[in-house]
Write an enzyme that holds these catalytic residues in place. Sequence first.
Site, mmCIF file in Angstrom:
data_model
loop_
_atom_site.group_PDB
_atom_site.id
_atom_site.type_symbol
_atom_site.label_atom_id
_atom_site.label_comp_id
_atom_site.label_asym_id
_atom_site.label_seq_id
_atom_site.Cartn_x
_atom_site.Cartn_y
_atom_site.Cartn_z
ATOM 1 C CB SER A 9 28.586 34.871 21.982
ATOM 2 O OG SER A 9 29.185 33.922 22.604
ATOM 3 C CG HIS A 34 31.878 37.161 23.313
ATOM 4 N ND1 HIS A 34 32.461 37.950 24.158
ATOM 5 C CD2 HIS A 34 31.711 36.521 24.486
ATOM 6 C CE1 HIS A 34 32.979 37.482 25.766
ATOM 7 N NE2 HIS A 34 32.266 36.098 25.477
ATOM 8 C CG ASP A 36 31.597 32.346 25.501
ATOM 9 O OD1 ASP A 36 32.107 33.557 26.014
ATOM 10 O OD2 ASP A 36 30.586 32.576 24.336
ATOM 11 C CG MET A 38 33.407 28.530 28.089
ATOM 12 S SD MET A 38 31.816 27.244 28.412
ATOM 13 C CE MET A 38 30.754 28.933 27.828
ATOM 14 C CG HIS A 73 33.870 35.437 28.316
ATOM 15 N ND1 HIS A 73 32.962 35.243 28.755
ATOM 16 C CD2 HIS A 73 34.653 35.650 29.345
ATOM 17 C CE1 HIS A 73 33.405 35.098 30.064
ATOM 18 N NE2 HIS A 73 34.276 35.606 30.514
ATOM 19 C CG MET A 75 34.543 32.356 31.263
ATOM 20 S SD MET A 75 32.792 32.023 30.201
ATOM 21 C CE MET A 75 33.109 31.471 28.358
ATOM 22 C CG MET A 151 30.750 37.363 33.513
ATOM 23 S SD MET A 151 30.683 36.771 31.604
ATOM 24 C CE MET A 151 29.353 35.875 31.939
ATOM 25 C CG ASP A 185 29.419 37.630 28.209
ATOM 26 O OD1 ASP A 185 28.260 36.886 26.985
ATOM 27 O OD2 ASP A 185 30.143 36.977 27.510
#
Length: 229
Positions: A9, A34, A36, A38, A73, A75, A151, A185
């Site tokens: 990540s 990975h 992330d 958000m 990913h 979110m 998760m 993750d």
Amino acid sequence: APKPIIAPSILASDFGKLASECQRIIGDGADWLHIDIMDGHFVPNITIGAPVVTYIRPAIEKHADGTGTFDCHMMVAKPEQWIADFAKAGGDLYCFHYEATANPRECIKLVHDSGMKAGIAIKPDTPVDVLYSILDDSSDPAYYPDMVLVMTVEPGFGGQKFQARCMPKVTALRERYPDIDIEVDGGIGPSTIDVAAEAGANVIVAGTAVFGAKDPKEVIALLKATVAG
Ligand code: DX5
Ligand code: ZN
């Protein structure tokens, strides 16, 4: 069982030199990156969006064997909203949260239509059986997810403690779907990889444990060897 994939990540990397951090970690043996995403709504934190992905894409070549895959990913509260942007930015796998959409099957279809692979993620408190109706119906590949993400921390922040209580969900998925890619993750590293691998996860995200290591290469190799069994 599907092949082991290590996906560091980049949330735990130095964002001031993101492109070279990505190159460094691929050079150290990472399979995927990975990423992330958000939005401050689905989770109480903000990271990066598609424009940043556009800037790091040229630094990382995606190979036929999957190396260099951008595992996004998402979110975010409205996963449908960003599909086109991430496809254009060079995302390869668009993993959205089951909890964020009223129609996960339709979202998978939209992701596939964009040319990306589709993943579906569940938070620690979401029961695994919500995924069964989706995963049991393989009649139309357009609606079938390429990966499931379980998760192992509450999404929103790196560096949290691994929640072993999520492992029975991985075990159940692996029993029922021997061939699907199952990603874990959150809080994964040398001290937690054994249980995750034992449960049947094959796509391993690790942020702090990889980027915080003195020798990331060694950690990546160890994670991979443990999953390979
Ligand atoms: C958490 C993110 C994770 C996180 C993992 O919301 O989805 O990908 O960056 O970081 P570590 O491995 O440090 O828990
Ligand atoms: Zn993540």
